[in-house]
Write an enzyme that holds these catalytic residues in place. Structure first.
Site, PDB file in Angstrom:
ATOM      1  N   ASP A  30       0.854  -1.192   0.000  1.00 44.25           N
ATOM      2  CA  ASP A  30       0.000   0.000   0.000  1.00 44.25           C
ATOM      3  C   ASP A  30       0.890   1.242   0.000  1.00 44.25           C
ATOM      4  O   ASP A  30       1.879   1.323   0.737  1.00 44.25           O
ATOM      5  CB  ASP A  30      -0.914  -0.015   1.236  1.00 44.25           C
ATOM      6  CG  ASP A  30      -2.055   0.986   1.130  1.00 44.25           C
ATOM      7  OD1 ASP A  30      -3.213   0.554   1.131  1.00 44.25           O
ATOM      8  OD2 ASP A  30      -1.784   2.209   1.056  1.00 44.25           O
ATOM      9  N   ILE A  31       0.537   2.229  -0.801  1.00 49.58           N
ATOM     10  CA  ILE A  31       1.334   3.448  -0.933  1.00 49.58           C
ATOM     11  C   ILE A  31       1.248   4.296   0.336  1.00 49.58           C
ATOM     12  O   ILE A  31       2.122   5.135   0.591  1.00 49.58           O
ATOM     13  CB  ILE A  31       0.853   4.249  -2.177  1.00 49.58           C
ATOM     14  CG1 ILE A  31       1.950   5.109  -2.735  1.00 49.58           C
ATOM     15  CG2 ILE A  31      -0.398   5.056  -1.873  1.00 49.58           C
ATOM     16  CD1 ILE A  31       1.636   5.675  -4.116  1.00 49.58           C
ATOM     17  N   ASN A  88     -12.748  -2.852   2.769  1.00 51.76           N
ATOM     18  CA  ASN A  88     -13.739  -1.775   2.855  1.00 51.76           C
ATOM     19  C   ASN A  88     -14.656  -1.865   1.644  1.00 51.76           C
ATOM     20  O   ASN A  88     -14.185  -1.992   0.511  1.00 51.76           O
ATOM     21  CB  ASN A  88     -13.040  -0.410   2.885  1.00 51.76           C
ATOM     22  CG  ASN A  88     -12.194  -0.241   4.126  1.00 51.76           C
ATOM     23  OD1 ASN A  88     -12.596  -0.647   5.231  1.00 51.76           O
ATOM     24  ND2 ASN A  88     -11.012   0.338   3.989  1.00 51.76           N
ATOM     25  N   GLN A  95     -14.226   2.987   1.420  1.00 47.90           N
ATOM     26  CA  GLN A  95     -13.586   2.478   0.196  1.00 47.90           C
ATOM     27  C   GLN A  95     -13.272   3.647  -0.732  1.00 47.90           C
ATOM     28  O   GLN A  95     -14.162   4.424  -1.088  1.00 47.90           O
ATOM     29  CB  GLN A  95     -14.488   1.467  -0.515  1.00 47.90           C
ATOM     30  CG  GLN A  95     -13.820   0.858  -1.745  1.00 47.90           C
ATOM     31  CD  GLN A  95     -14.667  -0.225  -2.422  1.00 47.90           C
ATOM     32  OE1 GLN A  95     -15.833  -0.427  -2.077  1.00 47.90           O
ATOM     33  NE2 GLN A  95     -14.071  -0.890  -3.395  1.00 47.90           N
ATOM     34  N   SER A  96     -12.001   3.777  -1.107  1.00 49.18           N
ATOM     35  CA  SER A  96     -11.599   4.904  -1.951  1.00 49.18           C
ATOM     36  C   SER A  96     -11.180   4.466  -3.349  1.00 49.18           C
ATOM     37  O   SER A  96     -11.075   5.296  -4.254  1.00 49.18           O
ATOM     38  CB  SER A  96     -10.451   5.681  -1.291  1.00 49.18           C
ATOM     39  OG  SER A  96      -9.328   4.850  -1.112  1.00 49.18           O
ATOM     40  N   HIS A 101     -10.332  -4.997  -2.976  1.00 56.00           N
ATOM     41  CA  HIS A 101      -8.997  -5.221  -2.421  1.00 56.00           C
ATOM     42  C   HIS A 101      -9.088  -5.611  -0.964  1.00 56.00           C
ATOM     43  O   HIS A 101      -9.923  -5.099  -0.221  1.00 56.00           O
ATOM     44  CB  HIS A 101      -8.097  -3.983  -2.591  1.00 56.00           C
ATOM     45  CG  HIS A 101      -8.711  -2.685  -2.162  1.00 56.00           C
ATOM     46  ND1 HIS A 101      -9.656  -2.021  -2.924  1.00 56.00           N
ATOM     47  CD2 HIS A 101      -8.550  -1.930  -1.043  1.00 56.00           C
ATOM     48  CE1 HIS A 101     -10.030  -0.920  -2.307  1.00 56.00           C
ATOM     49  NE2 HIS A 101      -9.380  -0.837  -1.148  1.00 56.00           N
ATOM     50  N   LEU A 102      -8.222  -6.525  -0.577  1.00 56.37           N
ATOM     51  CA  LEU A 102      -8.061  -6.902   0.822  1.00 56.37           C
ATOM     52  C   LEU A 102      -6.830  -6.178   1.344  1.00 56.37           C
ATOM     53  O   LEU A 102      -5.761  -6.238   0.725  1.00 56.37           O
ATOM     54  CB  LEU A 102      -7.852  -8.412   0.970  1.00 56.37           C
ATOM     55  CG  LEU A 102      -8.894  -9.329   0.307  1.00 56.37           C
ATOM     56  CD1 LEU A 102      -8.537 -10.795   0.581  1.00 56.37           C
ATOM     57  CD2 LEU A 102     -10.292  -9.018   0.803  1.00 56.37           C
TER      58      LEU A 102
END
Ligand code: DGP
Length: 115
Positions: A30-31, A88, A95-96, A101-102
């Protein structure tokens, strides 16, 4: 899917720190990491969220994605101390990115409940 950030990562059009890949799934860092280990595990094909993974295909996808996430966590050395897997779904959950995705979070003690 055009204009999907995570589809572009799957296609190699946007760089990511990939830690595990199969024909059907991808795990990358994740960034905006929220833990010492924070992976995103995504299906290679576009599904917007858990609620969209329906029918027999959706069941298979969710089962194999969870197994893939567990294998990625294990490879990151997280089995001993444990880890959290979160997904999410929709706006209330925050959720964005609208590609299922997990989040796999590990390497620190987690609190509960989540915010
Ligand atoms: P969520 O808020 O549950 O939809 O999580 C989306 C996550 O995606 C968030 O933790 C940040 C991460 N993210 C957003 N853009 C990028 C990107 O371009 N690369 C990577 N590696 N992660 C991203």
């Amino acid at each position: 899917m055009a204009d999907c950030l995570f589809c572009k990562i799957v296609a190699g059009e946007i760089p990511a720190r990939i830690v595990k890949r199969s024909e059907d799934a991808l795990a990358f860092r994740d960034i905006d990491a929220k833990a010492p280990v924070h992976l995103l595990v995504i299906p290679a094909r576009h599904v917007a969220a858990v609620r969209d993974a329906t029918g027999a295909d959706g069941e298979r996808l969710l089962g194999s994605l969870l197994a893939f996430a567990a294998a990625a966590a294990s490879e990151q050395g997280l089995d001993g101390e444990g880890y959290r897997i979160v997904t999410n779904t929709g706006r209330n959950a925050g959720q964005s990115v609208d590609h299922l995705h997990l989040h796999v979070l590990g390497g620190r003690k987690m609190t509960w409940p989540p915010g």
